[in-house]
Scaffold this motif. Sequence first.
Motif, PDB file in Angstrom:
ATOM      1  N   UNK A 200      -1.758  -6.304  -8.587  1.00 44.32           N
ATOM      2  CA  UNK A 200      -2.608  -5.493  -9.458  1.00 44.32           C
ATOM      3  C   UNK A 200      -3.776  -4.893  -8.682  1.00 44.32           C
ATOM      4  N   UNK A 201      -4.320  -5.655  -7.745  1.00 48.94           N
ATOM      5  CA  UNK A 201      -5.427  -5.153  -6.941  1.00 48.94           C
ATOM      6  C   UNK A 201      -4.983  -3.988  -6.065  1.00 48.94           C
ATOM      7  N   UNK A 202      -3.782  -4.147  -5.457  1.00 56.54           N
ATOM      8  CA  UNK A 202      -3.281  -3.070  -4.610  1.00 56.54           C
ATOM      9  C   UNK A 202      -2.979  -1.818  -5.432  1.00 56.54           C
ATOM     10  N   UNK A 203      -2.419  -1.994  -6.623  1.00 49.68           N
ATOM     11  CA  UNK A 203      -2.175  -0.838  -7.481  1.00 49.68           C
ATOM     12  C   UNK A 203      -3.468  -0.137  -7.859  1.00 49.68           C
ATOM     13  N   UNK A 204      -4.511  -0.925  -8.148  1.00 51.67           N
ATOM     14  CA  UNK A 204      -5.795  -0.328  -8.510  1.00 51.67           C
ATOM     15  C   UNK A 204      -6.394   0.433  -7.326  1.00 51.67           C
TER      16      UNK A 204
END
Length: 293
Positions: A200-204
Amino acid sequence: MAHTTQTPHRTPLRRISQGSLFRLSRSGAYPDAPHGLGFIQPAMTEFLDEAEALQTNMEGMKHLSDSLATFNESFASWLYVMNMNALTTDWMQTPLPESFELAKKRAGEQFRTRHLDVTNDFCAEESAIAAAEAMKHAREAEEQARRARHLADQSAFTEMTEPDTTYMGNTTTATGASAASGKSGSIPKKKVGAKPKMTAKEKKERSMEIDRIVSCLPLEFRGSDPSLRRNMETVIEGLLAAPGNTVKLHDLIKPPDLNQARVNKCLIALVNRKVVKKDNSTGTVLYSWVGIP
């Protein structure tokens, strides 16, 4: 002797001319004319008015002449000063003959560069079209091969179950069906390697990076055309997900939404913004990700 009276001799008067003042004053045609020289007063009054008007006009002409003389003197002084300034001042930025030659050379280089870019884009489009056609033919060939294998499997299943059905009845048919199902299940399926999932962090972070890049592009990519913005985001994601962040044009084509024309338009905008570097030194047009510093 009668006394006779002698008439004294008198000099005869000259004949009065028609235009004489005396005749004009005594003429019967003008019974109201003033006596003597009194009739001259209106004529002299009118003559005085005309003389005053003439004097006023002459003074105006003199004033105009003085104004022209002043202007001529001032204008001549200005021309003299400009001439002296031109003779005594060095204009360091004055274009030389070499400057015109250099301007022509630069214009020719810019024209050749634009022509080369147009040619490269045209070649890239032709390569992309050829690649798309090749992929289409490959998919059609694969579909035909799959259909042929399916028909062959059905034929083999029919040949294997017909004798059992003749001699063993329904039980044999069920056994053949189970055998056929076992055969079909024994065919190994090709496993497709799954892409590593992003956290999720990488997507954000990826979404924030794409928004930052899109905000630097022209207005049509920033929301004026929502479909074009989605296409731009898809192209950027394809570049970032590619091995080495280097792709070809046809690698980013995803019909029907993201066709070749849309991909080419997005890549041109990214190259102009220097977010993507275009390289055709190897004979193949490659697009490498550079990013915004």
